[in-house]
Design a protein around this motif. Structure first.
Motif, PDB file in Angstrom:
ATOM      1  N   ARG A 398       0.846  -1.185   0.000  1.00  0.00           N
ATOM      2  CA  ARG A 398       0.000   0.000   0.000  1.00  0.00           C
ATOM      3  C   ARG A 398       0.883   1.236   0.000  1.00  0.00           C
ATOM      4  N   LEU A 399       0.790   2.044  -1.069  1.00  0.00           N
ATOM      5  CA  LEU A 399       1.676   3.188  -1.239  1.00  0.00           C
ATOM      6  C   LEU A 399       1.527   4.221  -0.132  1.00  0.00           C
ATOM      7  N   SER A 400       0.309   4.415   0.354  1.00  0.00           N
ATOM      8  CA  SER A 400       0.111   5.413   1.403  1.00  0.00           C
ATOM      9  C   SER A 400       0.820   5.011   2.687  1.00  0.00           C
ATOM     10  N   TYR A 401       0.795   3.717   3.032  1.00  0.00           N
ATOM     11  CA  TYR A 401       1.481   3.257   4.240  1.00  0.00           C
ATOM     12  C   TYR A 401       2.997   3.287   4.055  1.00  0.00           C
ATOM     13  N   LEU A 402       3.473   2.898   2.883  1.00  0.00           N
ATOM     14  CA  LEU A 402       4.909   2.950   2.628  1.00  0.00           C
ATOM     15  C   LEU A 402       5.437   4.373   2.680  1.00  0.00           C
ATOM     16  N   GLY A 403       4.637   5.320   2.186  1.00  0.00           N
ATOM     17  CA  GLY A 403       5.081   6.709   2.228  1.00  0.00           C
ATOM     18  C   GLY A 403       5.248   7.216   3.654  1.00  0.00           C
ATOM     19  N   LYS A 404       4.305   6.860   4.550  1.00  0.00           N
ATOM     20  CA  LYS A 404       4.445   7.291   5.943  1.00  0.00           C
ATOM     21  C   LYS A 404       5.656   6.670   6.610  1.00  0.00           C
ATOM     22  N   THR A 405       5.923   5.407   6.293  1.00  0.00           N
ATOM     23  CA  THR A 405       7.008   4.700   6.973  1.00  0.00           C
ATOM     24  C   THR A 405       8.372   5.126   6.453  1.00  0.00           C
ATOM     25  N   CYS A 406       8.515   5.168   5.139  1.00  0.00           N
ATOM     26  CA  CYS A 406       9.839   5.425   4.559  1.00  0.00           C
ATOM     27  C   CYS A 406      10.271   6.884   4.704  1.00  0.00           C
ATOM     28  N   LYS A 407       9.352   7.786   4.902  1.00  0.00           N
ATOM     29  CA  LYS A 407       9.715   9.182   5.092  1.00  0.00           C
ATOM     30  C   LYS A 407      10.026   9.520   6.547  1.00  0.00           C
ATOM     31  N   ALA A 408       9.772   8.571   7.450  1.00  0.00           N
ATOM     32  CA  ALA A 408      10.076   8.802   8.862  1.00  0.00           C
ATOM     33  C   ALA A 408      11.574   8.658   9.108  1.00  0.00           C
ATOM     34  N   LYS A 409      12.004   9.194  10.237  1.00  0.00           N
ATOM     35  CA  LYS A 409      13.431   9.123  10.561  1.00  0.00           C
ATOM     36  C   LYS A 409      13.864   7.694  10.813  1.00  0.00           C
ATOM     37  N   GLU A 410      13.057   6.932  11.531  1.00  0.00           N
ATOM     38  CA  GLU A 410      13.333   5.526  11.795  1.00  0.00           C
ATOM     39  C   GLU A 410      12.168   4.711  11.247  1.00  0.00           C
ATOM     40  N   MET A 411      12.473   3.806  10.328  1.00  0.00           N
ATOM     41  CA  MET A 411      11.399   3.104   9.625  1.00  0.00           C
ATOM     42  C   MET A 411      10.745   2.028  10.468  1.00  0.00           C
ATOM     43  N   MET A 412      11.517   1.169  11.086  1.00  0.00           N
ATOM     44  CA  MET A 412      10.940   0.032  11.798  1.00  0.00           C
ATOM     45  C   MET A 412      10.080   0.455  12.990  1.00  0.00           C
ATOM     46  N   PRO A 413      10.548   1.365  13.860  1.00  0.00           N
ATOM     47  CA  PRO A 413       9.636   1.810  14.929  1.00  0.00           C
ATOM     48  C   PRO A 413       8.350   2.435  14.401  1.00  0.00           C
ATOM     49  N   THR A 414       8.455   3.156  13.299  1.00  0.00           N
ATOM     50  CA  THR A 414       7.252   3.761  12.715  1.00  0.00           C
ATOM     51  C   THR A 414       6.314   2.689  12.179  1.00  0.00           C
ATOM     52  N   ALA A 415       6.868   1.646  11.533  1.00  0.00           N
ATOM     53  CA  ALA A 415       6.037   0.570  11.007  1.00  0.00           C
ATOM     54  C   ALA A 415       5.325  -0.171  12.135  1.00  0.00           C
ATOM     55  N   LYS A 416       6.015  -0.447  13.216  1.00  0.00           N
ATOM     56  CA  LYS A 416       5.382  -1.130  14.338  1.00  0.00           C
ATOM     57  C   LYS A 416       4.331  -0.253  15.011  1.00  0.00           C
ATOM     58  N   HIS A 417       4.616   1.043  15.065  1.00  0.00           N
ATOM     59  CA  HIS A 417       3.631   1.956  15.642  1.00  0.00           C
ATOM     60  C   HIS A 417       2.362   1.993  14.792  1.00  0.00           C
ATOM     61  N   LEU A 418       2.510   2.047  13.482  1.00  0.00           N
ATOM     62  CA  LEU A 418       1.332   2.035  12.616  1.00  0.00           C
ATOM     63  C   LEU A 418       0.548   0.740  12.752  1.00  0.00           C
ATOM     64  N   LEU A 419       1.253  -0.372  12.967  1.00  0.00           N
ATOM     65  CA  LEU A 419       0.567  -1.647  13.168  1.00  0.00           C
ATOM     66  C   LEU A 419      -0.271  -1.625  14.438  1.00  0.00           C
ATOM     67  N   GLN A 420       0.268  -1.072  15.508  1.00  0.00           N
ATOM     68  CA  GLN A 420      -0.484  -0.995  16.755  1.00  0.00           C
ATOM     69  C   GLN A 420      -1.661  -0.019  16.638  1.00  0.00           C
ATOM     70  N   VAL A 421      -1.459   1.066  15.918  1.00  0.00           N
ATOM     71  CA  VAL A 421      -2.566   2.005  15.703  1.00  0.00           C
ATOM     72  C   VAL A 421      -3.680   1.334  14.915  1.00  0.00           C
ATOM     73  N   GLU A 422      -3.322   0.576  13.892  1.00  0.00           N
ATOM     74  CA  GLU A 422      -4.333  -0.115  13.087  1.00  0.00           C
ATOM     75  C   GLU A 422      -5.070  -1.172  13.917  1.00  0.00           C
ATOM     76  N   LYS A 423      -4.328  -1.863  14.798  1.00  0.00           N
ATOM     77  CA  LYS A 423      -4.953  -2.862  15.658  1.00  0.00           C
ATOM     78  C   LYS A 423      -5.929  -2.209  16.633  1.00  0.00           C
ATOM     79  N   ALA A 424      -5.521  -1.083  17.218  1.00  0.00           N
ATOM     80  CA  ALA A 424      -6.405  -0.372  18.143  1.00  0.00           C
ATOM     81  C   ALA A 424      -7.648   0.149  17.425  1.00  0.00           C
ATOM     82  N   TRP A 425      -7.460   0.657  16.206  1.00  0.00           N
ATOM     83  CA  TRP A 425      -8.621   1.136  15.452  1.00  0.00           C
ATOM     84  C   TRP A 425      -9.557  -0.020  15.112  1.00  0.00           C
ATOM     85  N   LEU A 426      -8.998  -1.180  14.762  1.00  0.00           N
ATOM     86  CA  LEU A 426      -9.819  -2.336  14.414  1.00  0.00           C
ATOM     87  C   LEU A 426     -10.643  -2.799  15.611  1.00  0.00           C
TER      88      LEU A 426
END
Length: 591
Positions: A398-426
């Motif tokens: 998903r390009l929108s998710y990749l854009g948020k992650t790859c433009k962050a200073k640290e990619m892996m913490p941002t990716a895990k944070h987005l995963l937890q946000v998505e889980k909480a929203w679900l």
């Protein structure tokens, strides 16, 4: 008896000079005409040095009065200005008459009215002809090459970084796009540039897959020549204004003929105004097609924003009817873009020339290349390739998710944070409550049925991964096969059977929890949603909680179906015997 006859008392009253007698053979005649300028003319005559002689001789006969040449003599005479003689006749001098008069005041008034109304009528006809031509010219200007409001806003600040190395091979031919040229871009380019005629199109895919980005890239290549784009809106009045802005059409609200109209042009509602706009657009499209040989392109973006009610469905049908007719004649191509499935479900009932373009997430290799590009364009530190692979395994393509992650200073913490946000929203949308009250039974029924479907997706994913791992251990497949696993797919009719409630699928699609494609296959909306659901499903007590919620729903429904018997006049010590006889059917059959 005086021989001088003066018929204007105002003239005598305004004269302050001394009146002297005239000669015995002199006569003074002053006659007033029917003109309004006579008073002004009289005021310009200065009689301060005029001498008037009066005699006692009798009045001469009428024949002698006609032969008199001049009856007023002034010692120090002042000539009246030319306009002074227009209202009065002094002596034998006659003022010139009006050449445009007929001699009858009623006929003059009638002619003046007819001429005035005629000038207004022909002036109005000329204004209407000019206004209608100006409206068509303005709409055609909206499709001219150059500045387009939506394109200018979307492309502002987006330029290719010249420092980005070219050794990143994209396996593509053609112009540069922002991060990746998708395989659907060629078809979108042909549609937007007017090369695809005889059809109208719908771009169908989940949110964030790049549908709008591909449209803007194609518009940027041709400088929006022959293309206009408009975003849908739940309020049809807002959509009316947006469509008018895209077409440069004011819906006749800037016309000066409103002073003579009996009804407001907007009295008919937005649907009638949009129909007027379509009529004007049809004339412009015919003129443009004859001149260029290509059709115009009108893009209605995010049509899922229309409400799924009578008003929204009627608007889709109204636009689709125009799309069918204009596609058959080849003068205009409609393009509809939707994140949800219901607009396609509504439009396919009467679609004969509609083509659907499904837009999916990128595969693993394309997502990896796009993430590298995004990281470089953001001027961030380039990390190891394994870090990008881990990010793609979490985010997916998903390009929108990749854009948020790859433009962050640290990619892996941002990716895990987005995963937890998505889980909480679900969990906030379809979270399970075991001992829920009967007031939220419908909401828990929807949640439990949704988790039945998500649990099936997780099981399919786990099973497919295990099969590929076993094949890798046997040497039949490689690790690349494990990375390129697609999202699990379940046919639409099987999802109805799994959930036991077919009406819940549309709400899940609207909430971006699932996605439905053109083949009526149902998938999780994204790999991020699947990973979030997987974490929930893999919890040790998930199955017990889900079954407890379903049992609680059954209990509440059973209570709602239960009937209560009340016996009156029952005193202490009284007993009531109840018996249930299930042999009534056999008794009826025996008779």
């Amino acid at each position: 008896m005086y021989s001088a006859r003066i018929t204007s008392k105002r003239l005598l009253a305004g004269s302050s000079s001394q009146i002297k007698p005239l000669a015995s053979n002199s006569h003074l005649y002053i006659t007033r005409t029917n003109t309004k300028s006579s008073n002004a003319a009289l005021r310009t005559i200065e009689p301060k040095s005029c001498t008037r002689n009066y005699s006692q001789t009798p009045r001469p006969p009428v024949s002698e009065q006609k032969s008199t040449q001049r009856v007023e003599e002034c010692e120090d005479s002042h000539e009246a200005p030319p306009h002074a003689s227009q209202g009065y006749q002094v002596g034998g001098l006659q003022t010139p008459s009006n050449p445009f008069t007929t001699g009858s005041s009623a006929l003059d008034a009638a002619l003046t009215t007819v001429i005035g109304l005629g000038m207004i009528f022909f002036g109005g006809v000329a204004y209407l002809a000019w206004y209608k031509k100006n409206v068509l010219d303005k709409i055609e200007l909206a499709f001219a090459a150059g500045y387009d409001p939506a394109l200018e806003l979307a492309s502002h600040g987006k330029q290719r970084d010249p420092n980005t190395p070219e050794e990143l091979d994209w396996d593509m031919d053609g112009p540069w796009t922002q991060h990746l040229r998708r395989k659907e871009q060629d078809l979108v380019d042909r549609i937007v540039h007017g090369a695809e005629t005889g059809h109208y199109f719908m771009l169908l895919g989940p949110k964030g897959t790049g549908k709008t980005t591909m449209i803007f890239d194609a518009m940027q290549q041709c400088q929006a020549e022959g293309v206009a784009i408009c975003d849908a809106h739940p309020d049809l009045e807002v959509f009316r204004l947006r469509l008018g802005k895209a077409l440069n059409y004011e819906y006749n609200e800037d016309s000066q003929t409103g002073l003579f109209q009996r009804r407001d042009p907007r009295e008919g509602g937005p649907a009638l105004d949009i129909e007027r706009a379509m009529n004007k657009l049809e004339k412009v499209a015919l003129r443009y097609a004859k001149r260029t040989g290509k059709p115009l392109v009108l893009i209605i973006n995010n049509v899922h924003f229309f409400k799924n009610d009578d008003g929204g469905r009627n608007m889709l049908l109204q636009l689709q009817q125009r799309g069918e007719a204009w596609a058959a004649s080849g003068i205009l191509t409609f393009v509809f873009s939707s994140d949800d499935f219901w607009p396609f479900f509504v439009m396919r009932k009467s679609a004969s020339r509609m083509h659907v373009v499904s837009v999916y997430d990128l595969n693993h290799r394309e997502a990896l290349q796009a993430s590298l590009r995004m990281r470089m364009n953001a001027h961030r530190e380039v990390e190891e390739i394994d870090a990008f692979k881990e990010v793609v395994n979490i985010m997916g393509g998903r390009l929108s998710y990749l854009g948020k992650t790859c433009k962050a200073k640290e990619m892996m913490p941002t990716a895990k944070h987005l995963l937890q946000v998505e889980k909480a929203w679900l969990l906030s949308q379809i979270g399970l409550i075991q001992d829920h009250d009967d007031d939220v039974m419908d909401e828990q029924k929807w949640s439990s049925c949704s988790w039945l479907l998500l649990r099936e997706f997780v099981k399919m994913r786990q099973q497919e991964e295990q099969e590929i791992k076993d094949a890798i251990a046997a040497g039949e497949k490689t690790i690349e096969d494990l990375e390129n696993i697609g999202l699990p797919r379940i046919p639409y009719y099987k999802c109805r059977q799994i959930m036991t409630r077919p009406d819940f699928l549309e709400e899940l699609d609207r909430a971006n929890i699932i996605a439905i494609d053109i083949n009526h296959d149902v998938t999780p909306d994204s790999l991020l949603i699947l990973n979030a659901a997987r974490e929930v499903v893999e919890e040790p007590d998930f199955d017990e909680v889900l079954e407890a919620v379903r049992d609680r729903v059954d209990e509440i429904e059973s209570l709602h179906r239960t009937r209560e018997l009340t016996f009156k006049d029952v005193k202490d010590g009284d007993r009531v015997w109840l018996s249930v006889d299930k042999g009534g059917t056999r008794l009826i059959e025996s008779h």
